[in-house]
Scaffold this motif. Sequence first.
Motif, PDB file in Angstrom:
ATOM      1  N   SER A 203     -21.043  17.329  -6.152  1.00  0.00           N
ATOM      2  CA  SER A 203     -19.845  18.093  -5.793  1.00  0.00           C
ATOM      3  C   SER A 203     -18.579  17.295  -6.066  1.00  0.00           C
ATOM      4  N   ALA A 204     -18.650  15.975  -5.931  1.00  0.00           N
ATOM      5  CA  ALA A 204     -17.495  15.128  -6.229  1.00  0.00           C
ATOM      6  C   ALA A 204     -17.184  15.164  -7.723  1.00  0.00           C
ATOM      7  N   HIS A 205     -18.216  15.098  -8.539  1.00  0.00           N
ATOM      8  CA  HIS A 205     -18.009  15.139  -9.993  1.00  0.00           C
ATOM      9  C   HIS A 205     -17.539  16.529 -10.440  1.00  0.00           C
ATOM     10  N   ARG A 206     -18.011  17.561  -9.776  1.00  0.00           N
ATOM     11  CA  ARG A 206     -17.498  18.905 -10.095  1.00  0.00           C
ATOM     12  C   ARG A 206     -16.010  18.997  -9.785  1.00  0.00           C
ATOM     13  N   ALA A 207     -15.573  18.308  -8.724  1.00  0.00           N
ATOM     14  CA  ALA A 207     -14.148  18.313  -8.381  1.00  0.00           C
ATOM     15  C   ALA A 207     -13.330  17.656  -9.486  1.00  0.00           C
ATOM     16  N   VAL A 208     -13.860  16.571 -10.061  1.00  0.00           N
ATOM     17  CA  VAL A 208     -13.165  15.917 -11.173  1.00  0.00           C
ATOM     18  C   VAL A 208     -13.068  16.855 -12.365  1.00  0.00           C
ATOM     19  N   VAL A 209     -14.174  17.483 -12.715  1.00  0.00           N
ATOM     20  CA  VAL A 209     -14.179  18.401 -13.854  1.00  0.00           C
ATOM     21  C   VAL A 209     -13.252  19.590 -13.604  1.00  0.00           C
ATOM     22  N   THR A 210     -13.192  20.053 -12.377  1.00  0.00           N
ATOM     23  CA  THR A 210     -12.300  21.163 -12.027  1.00  0.00           C
ATOM     24  C   THR A 210     -10.845  20.813 -12.313  1.00  0.00           C
ATOM     25  N   VAL A 211     -10.454  19.595 -11.990  1.00  0.00           N
ATOM     26  CA  VAL A 211      -9.076  19.173 -12.270  1.00  0.00           C
ATOM     27  C   VAL A 211      -8.832  19.149 -13.773  1.00  0.00           C
ATOM     28  N   HIS A 212      -9.747  18.572 -14.522  1.00  0.00           N
ATOM     29  CA  HIS A 212      -9.581  18.517 -15.975  1.00  0.00           C
ATOM     30  C   HIS A 212      -9.473  19.915 -16.576  1.00  0.00           C
ATOM     31  N   LEU A 213     -10.311  20.824 -16.106  1.00  0.00           N
ATOM     32  CA  LEU A 213     -10.263  22.184 -16.638  1.00  0.00           C
ATOM     33  C   LEU A 213      -8.962  22.891 -16.263  1.00  0.00           C
ATOM     34  N   ALA A 214      -8.460  22.626 -15.057  1.00  0.00           N
ATOM     35  CA  ALA A 214      -7.205  23.244 -14.629  1.00  0.00           C
ATOM     36  C   ALA A 214      -6.044  22.800 -15.520  1.00  0.00           C
ATOM     37  N   GLU A 215      -6.150  21.591 -16.065  1.00  0.00           N
ATOM     38  CA  GLU A 215      -5.109  21.085 -16.965  1.00  0.00           C
ATOM     39  C   GLU A 215      -5.435  21.376 -18.441  1.00  0.00           C
ATOM     40  N   ASN A 216      -6.535  22.124 -18.663  1.00  0.00           N
ATOM     41  CA  ASN A 216      -6.980  22.428 -20.023  1.00  0.00           C
ATOM     42  C   ASN A 216      -7.356  21.172 -20.810  1.00  0.00           C
ATOM     43  N   ASN A 217      -7.793  20.169 -20.108  1.00  0.00           N
ATOM     44  CA  ASN A 217      -8.294  18.959 -20.754  1.00  0.00           C
ATOM     45  C   ASN A 217      -9.813  19.090 -20.932  1.00  0.00           C
ATOM     46  N   LEU A 218     -10.194  19.947 -21.882  1.00  0.00           N
ATOM     47  CA  LEU A 218     -11.610  20.263 -22.056  1.00  0.00           C
ATOM     48  C   LEU A 218     -12.421  19.047 -22.477  1.00  0.00           C
ATOM     49  N   ALA A 219     -11.856  18.210 -23.348  1.00  0.00           N
ATOM     50  CA  ALA A 219     -12.594  17.032 -23.815  1.00  0.00           C
ATOM     51  C   ALA A 219     -12.881  16.095 -22.639  1.00  0.00           C
ATOM     52  N   ASP A 220     -11.895  15.910 -21.751  1.00  0.00           N
ATOM     53  CA  ASP A 220     -12.097  15.048 -20.584  1.00  0.00           C
ATOM     54  C   ASP A 220     -13.150  15.642 -19.663  1.00  0.00           C
ATOM     55  N   ALA A 221     -13.133  16.955 -19.505  1.00  0.00           N
ATOM     56  CA  ALA A 221     -14.103  17.620 -18.632  1.00  0.00           C
ATOM     57  C   ALA A 221     -15.518  17.420 -19.160  1.00  0.00           C
ATOM     58  N   VAL A 222     -15.706  17.633 -20.466  1.00  0.00           N
ATOM     59  CA  VAL A 222     -17.039  17.483 -21.060  1.00  0.00           C
ATOM     60  C   VAL A 222     -17.470  16.022 -21.017  1.00  0.00           C
ATOM     61  N   ARG A 223     -16.542  15.113 -21.310  1.00  0.00           N
ATOM     62  CA  ARG A 223     -16.880  13.688 -21.291  1.00  0.00           C
ATOM     63  C   ARG A 223     -17.341  13.262 -19.896  1.00  0.00           C
ATOM     64  N   HIS A 224     -16.637  13.732 -18.880  1.00  0.00           N
ATOM     65  CA  HIS A 224     -17.025  13.348 -17.512  1.00  0.00           C
ATOM     66  C   HIS A 224     -18.383  13.938 -17.144  1.00  0.00           C
ATOM     67  N   PHE A 225     -18.606  15.170 -17.537  1.00  0.00           N
ATOM     68  CA  PHE A 225     -19.907  15.787 -17.263  1.00  0.00           C
ATOM     69  C   PHE A 225     -21.036  15.000 -17.915  1.00  0.00           C
ATOM     70  N   LYS A 226     -20.845  14.584 -19.156  1.00  0.00           N
ATOM     71  CA  LYS A 226     -21.893  13.848 -19.872  1.00  0.00           C
ATOM     72  C   LYS A 226     -22.164  12.491 -19.227  1.00  0.00           C
ATOM     73  N   VAL A 227     -21.102  11.825 -18.773  1.00  0.00           N
ATOM     74  CA  VAL A 227     -21.284  10.536 -18.096  1.00  0.00           C
ATOM     75  C   VAL A 227     -22.085  10.718 -16.809  1.00  0.00           C
ATOM     76  N   PHE A 228     -21.768  11.773 -16.069  1.00  0.00           N
ATOM     77  CA  PHE A 228     -22.495  12.037 -14.822  1.00  0.00           C
ATOM     78  C   PHE A 228     -23.950  12.399 -15.111  1.00  0.00           C
TER      79      PHE A 228
END
Length: 246
Positions: A196-221
Amino acid sequence: MAVTECPAVCGDAPPALRLRLLGGFHLSRDEGGGQVGVSASGQQLLALLGLRGPATRSVLAGTLWPDVVEERARACLRTAIWRLNEASPAVVDARSGALALGGHVRMDIQDFTATAHHVLAASAEGTGAACSSLMGMGELLPGWYQDWVVFERERLHQLRLHALEALSARLVAQEQYAPALEAALESTRIDPLRESAHRAVVTVHLAENNLADAVRHFKVFRKLLRTELGIEPSKQFLTMVRHALA
């Protein structure tokens, strides 16, 4: 651990005291800020009363000295109370039949729990102060391994995580993305395997339309989960990322 019966105090009220348990035990006087020296048993008694509230002598003695007979445990408790009130009069209140912290003692745990519950109550006020408070707190009584400390440490740990995730979501709704990301990342730092903590990080990235950051964080997790636990992220998390990329 030592605490003593609270003698009657005459004249002026005792000075206010600050009891800090986050990051380590520290008892000090508000006026002048001088530290109050407390024995090991006294520290444990104050910490137990601060975390769990008023308790009978039997409960306190049994919790603090579980491996000795009751008579000996009660004697240890009396000694602890006496030593505590020698160090700072009325730090322990014994007038009601149960022991409690003196009314002039202020705890950092009170401030933390008030902030956490304020955030969880979905209040939009004071998010900046809440972020600062939740980010800056230390671990409860590091180096203490008594069962009751371990339990309270985990309770506060979970409360902090839920508050950080709720705060991040609140800040995203307010379009305050930098502090939202900071709160989310802090929750991943203190519990790296918490999805849930990592989903919160991805949620912020998606809200800013930083799709690459969102995918990168998901892959690291996902890599971390595979390495540490041999499992995959939930379908909910995977769907969240795929939907953003659709």
